[in-house]
Scaffold this motif. Structure first.
Motif, PDB file in Angstrom:
ATOM      1  N   UNK A  88       0.823  -1.209   0.000  1.00 52.86           N
ATOM      2  CA  UNK A  88       0.000   0.000   0.000  1.00 52.86           C
ATOM      3  C   UNK A  88       0.857   1.259   0.000  1.00 52.86           C
ATOM      4  N   UNK A  89       1.901   1.286   0.824  1.00 52.25           N
ATOM      5  CA  UNK A  89       2.758   2.474   0.876  1.00 52.25           C
ATOM      6  C   UNK A  89       3.501   2.679  -0.443  1.00 52.25           C
ATOM      7  N   UNK A  90       3.972   1.593  -1.061  1.00 50.03           N
ATOM      8  CA  UNK A  90       4.667   1.736  -2.341  1.00 50.03           C
ATOM      9  C   UNK A  90       3.730   2.303  -3.404  1.00 50.03           C
ATOM     10  N   UNK A  91       2.509   1.764  -3.486  1.00 43.67           N
ATOM     11  CA  UNK A  91       1.549   2.241  -4.474  1.00 43.67           C
ATOM     12  C   UNK A  91       1.093   3.669  -4.172  1.00 43.67           C
ATOM     13  N   UNK A  92       0.925   3.977  -2.896  1.00 40.81           N
ATOM     14  CA  UNK A  92       0.582   5.351  -2.517  1.00 40.81           C
ATOM     15  C   UNK A  92       1.701   6.307  -2.916  1.00 40.81           C
ATOM     16  N   UNK A  93       2.947   5.853  -2.761  1.00 36.08           N
ATOM     17  CA  UNK A  93       4.077   6.672  -3.182  1.00 36.08           C
ATOM     18  C   UNK A  93       4.059   6.952  -4.672  1.00 36.08           C
ATOM     19  N   UNK A  94       3.689   5.947  -5.465  1.00 38.40           N
ATOM     20  CA  UNK A  94       3.574   6.155  -6.910  1.00 38.40           C
ATOM     21  C   UNK A  94       2.500   7.198  -7.223  1.00 38.40           C
ATOM     22  N   UNK A  95       1.366   7.106  -6.533  1.00 35.88           N
ATOM     23  CA  UNK A  95       0.276   8.059  -6.752  1.00 35.88           C
ATOM     24  C   UNK A  95       0.715   9.483  -6.413  1.00 35.88           C
ATOM     25  N   UNK A  96       1.360   9.626  -5.248  1.00 32.97           N
ATOM     26  CA  UNK A  96       1.784  10.958  -4.793  1.00 32.97           C
ATOM     27  C   UNK A  96       2.806  11.548  -5.758  1.00 32.97           C
ATOM     28  N   UNK A  97       3.709  10.722  -6.261  1.00 31.28           N
ATOM     29  CA  UNK A  97       4.733  11.212  -7.176  1.00 31.28           C
ATOM     30  C   UNK A  97       4.099  11.712  -8.479  1.00 31.28           C
TER      31      UNK A  97
ATOM     32  N   UNK B 212      -5.460  13.543 -16.809  1.00 30.86           N
ATOM     33  CA  UNK B 212      -5.778  12.849 -18.064  1.00 30.86           C
ATOM     34  C   UNK B 212      -4.566  12.160 -18.674  1.00 30.86           C
ATOM     35  N   UNK B 213      -3.384  12.692 -18.462  1.00 27.96           N
ATOM     36  CA  UNK B 213      -2.183  12.120 -19.077  1.00 27.96           C
ATOM     37  C   UNK B 213      -1.280  11.444 -18.059  1.00 27.96           C
ATOM     38  N   UNK B 214      -1.835  11.071 -16.907  1.00 26.81           N
ATOM     39  CA  UNK B 214      -1.033  10.419 -15.865  1.00 26.81           C
ATOM     40  C   UNK B 214      -0.471   9.099 -16.381  1.00 26.81           C
ATOM     41  N   UNK B 215       0.828   8.897 -16.310  1.00 28.51           N
ATOM     42  CA  UNK B 215       1.406   7.642 -16.821  1.00 28.51           C
ATOM     43  C   UNK B 215       1.100   6.468 -15.890  1.00 28.51           C
ATOM     44  N   UNK B 216       0.906   5.312 -16.483  1.00 32.26           N
ATOM     45  CA  UNK B 216       0.710   4.099 -15.694  1.00 32.26           C
ATOM     46  C   UNK B 216       2.062   3.619 -15.168  1.00 32.26           C
ATOM     47  N   UNK B 217       2.055   2.537 -14.445  1.00 33.99           N
ATOM     48  CA  UNK B 217       3.291   2.045 -13.843  1.00 33.99           C
ATOM     49  C   UNK B 217       4.298   1.603 -14.899  1.00 33.99           C
ATOM     50  N   UNK B 218       5.549   1.932 -14.652  1.00 33.55           N
ATOM     51  CA  UNK B 218       6.628   1.445 -15.503  1.00 33.55           C
ATOM     52  C   UNK B 218       6.957   0.002 -15.138  1.00 33.55           C
ATOM     53  N   UNK B 219       7.764  -0.640 -15.951  1.00 30.92           N
ATOM     54  CA  UNK B 219       8.166  -2.025 -15.669  1.00 30.92           C
ATOM     55  C   UNK B 219       8.870  -2.135 -14.327  1.00 30.92           C
TER      56      UNK B 219
END
Length: 516
Positions: free
Chosen positions: A352-361, A450-457
């Protein structure tokens, strides 16, 4: 003195220390490989931990294995003594699994400043040293030193690399932890005076069964328990955690909540109960009440949070209440469930914290209200968040369900009112996870997203192993349960409590299962 041929635990302690030193020593011309060096050390550490697991006899998981004992400060009774039972080994494995994922997730952090990133990943490796060592320590004084020493890297990881109020959060974390540590130090010294003394007077094995007066034992129990309750954290000494989680980098929160806070519940299980059995039985009713309050309080406050990181922190207050409840319910089923829960909470909350970090970034904000509709824009991120969130709410098929179910049925067999009250955690968890998912990922896409990138590899690889482990242990928990089942029975023997017969637990399971 080493009980096995290869010093597995010492190697696991020394290797990340060498890694931290290597990262710090890299010349400026080589800073571009700092991430690769840190990640390589963490992977070798993981491989070494797998070797330790293979050398561990799971059929005797209730005994401490891979042990080493060497004289350290003999005149004060202090030894370098390490060894792990099944629970300690499980938490060591959790630590070494999370560290490479944290390094991988932080690959692009610090705005490309490799010098700052060098310090951050070095602190992560240094923290790994203390995490492994504290779960392996078999000397009370050594445990105390490690318990305090791990504050140093965490303080800098929050205070230097955190958010706007990082200094306040770091100081608050430090003051709470030092206050608990000071109380514990008094208990450590008093415990030595009550023990057999001698050059190995602080060895846990030499202190278990010591003839301690009842009143003295209760005071000593209180000294240790307060320190562990702060670390856990439990209500009402939990207030440092939301501030720390809100201001710390996501990777720091993964290790802080996913691993370090387990030192509190691990200490209750491996120090408070066996060293002070009478006091543990005496204090159990009050501790169970506090655990139930933590469950309800943490869940209710999580529902009302507007900051994503604070929300996850309050969910952990609730989950730690479940862990403590299982430990002090004093049944082999509940204690084994709590031990397994410590690992599962680290996996789900870490994710959860890792994914939340991705969202915040991506958004530049931790406020849940600033998100919306991301499911249409970032489907992979949304899917992983939902999966990890379902694990946090203990959905059947996820590993957390197994551990929470064991805690509840084990508690119900001896403390029915507490178990019935604790079942509310299921409803609260569903609310704070599903409502958060709804606010962030469903509905129309908010302006600017609208242009938020999805997760990278790379970002996917930092989370995918956690999801895989949660799913595997959800459908096949036997390997983990084999590690924690026997230590639970040994714990009950040490505190002098008769276990609830298996048939009683099974009958309780039918009732609790219908509630679930």
């Amino acid at each position: 003195m080493t009980s096995s041929g290869f010093p597995w635990l010492t190697a696991l302690i020394v290797l990340p220390l060498l890694g931290a030193a290597t990262v710090w020593a890299l010349p400026r011309s080589q800073r571009r490989i700092v991430r690769h060096v840190a990640f390589a050390f963490s992977i070798v550490e993981l491989a070494l931990a797998v070797g330790a697991l293979l050398a561990f006899d799971t059929s005797a998981s209730g005994t401490h294995q891979l042990s080493e004992t060497h004289a350290w400060i003999s005149s004060f009774g202090v030894s370098y003594a390490v060894g792990v039972d099944g629970v300690g080994l499980a938490l060591v494995l959790l630590s070494v699994v999370l560290v490479p994922l944290v390094i991988l997730a932080a690959w692009r952090e610090q705005d490309g400043d490799l010098d700052r990133l060098r310090h951050y990943v070095a602190l992560v490796l240094l923290l790994e040293v203390f995490m492994v060592a504290v779960f392996a320590a078999r000397d009370v004084f050594l445990f105390y030193v490690l318990f305090e020493a791990m504050l140093i890297p965490v303080y800098f990881m929050i205070g230097v690399f955190g958010g706007v109020h990082r200094r306040y959060a770091a100081v608050k974390f430090l003051l709470f932890s030092l206050a608990g540590g000071l109380i514990m130090l008094v208990g450590v010294i008093a415990l030595y005076l009550q023990g057999p003394g001698g050059p190995q007077g602080f060895l846990i094995d030499n202190l278990v069964g010591a003839d301690i007066p009842v009143t003295t034992g209760r005071w000593l129990f209180a000294a240790f328990f307060i320190a562990f309750a702060i670390k856990a954290p439990m209500f009402p000494v939990h207030t440092w955690l939301p501030d720390a989680a809100e201001n710390a980098p996501a990777g720091t929160s993964v290790l802080l909540v996913g691993v370090l806070d387990k030192v509190g519940t691990f200490g209750m299980l491996t120090l408070c109960l066996p060293l002070f059995p009478e006091a543990s039985r005496w204090a159990a009713p009050a501790v169970i009440v506090l655990a139930v309050i933590s469950i309800l309080y943490g869940g209710l406050l999580a529902i009302g949070q507007k900051d994503l990181m604070r929300l996850i922190a309050y969910t952990s207050v609730s989950h730690f209440g479940v862990i403590v409840l299982g430990i002090f319910a004093f049944t082999s089923v509940s204690v084994a469930g709590s031990s397994f829960y410590m690992v599962n909470h680290g996996l789900s909350t870490g994710g959860l914290f890792l994914l939340a970090g991705y969202l915040v970034r991506r958004r530049g904000s931790q406020q849940i209200a600033d998100f919306g509709g991301l499911q249409k824009v970032t489907p992979v991120l949304a899917g992983l968040f939902l999966t990890v969130g379902l694990s946090a709410l203990s959905l059947p098929g996820m590993s957390t369900f197994v551990s929470e179910y064991l805690v509840l049925i084990g508690t119900y067999a001896r403390h029915r009112p507490a178990a019935v009250a604790a079942v509310v955690v299921v409803i609260l968890a569903a609310l704070y996870i599903l409502l958060t998912y709804q606010r962030i990922f469903t509905g129309p896409v908010r302006t600017g997203l609208e242009t938020t990138p999805d997760l990278s590899t790379r970002e996917k690889w930092a989370v995918a192993p956690l999801v895989a482990i949660m799913l595997v242990l959800g459908f096949y928990p036997a390997p983990a349960l084999d590690l924690v089942r026997e230590p639970a029975k040994v714990t009950l023997e040490l505190i002098g409590v008769q276990d609830v017969p298996a048939v009683a637990a099974q009958n309780a399971a039918a009732t609790e299962g219908s509630n679930k």
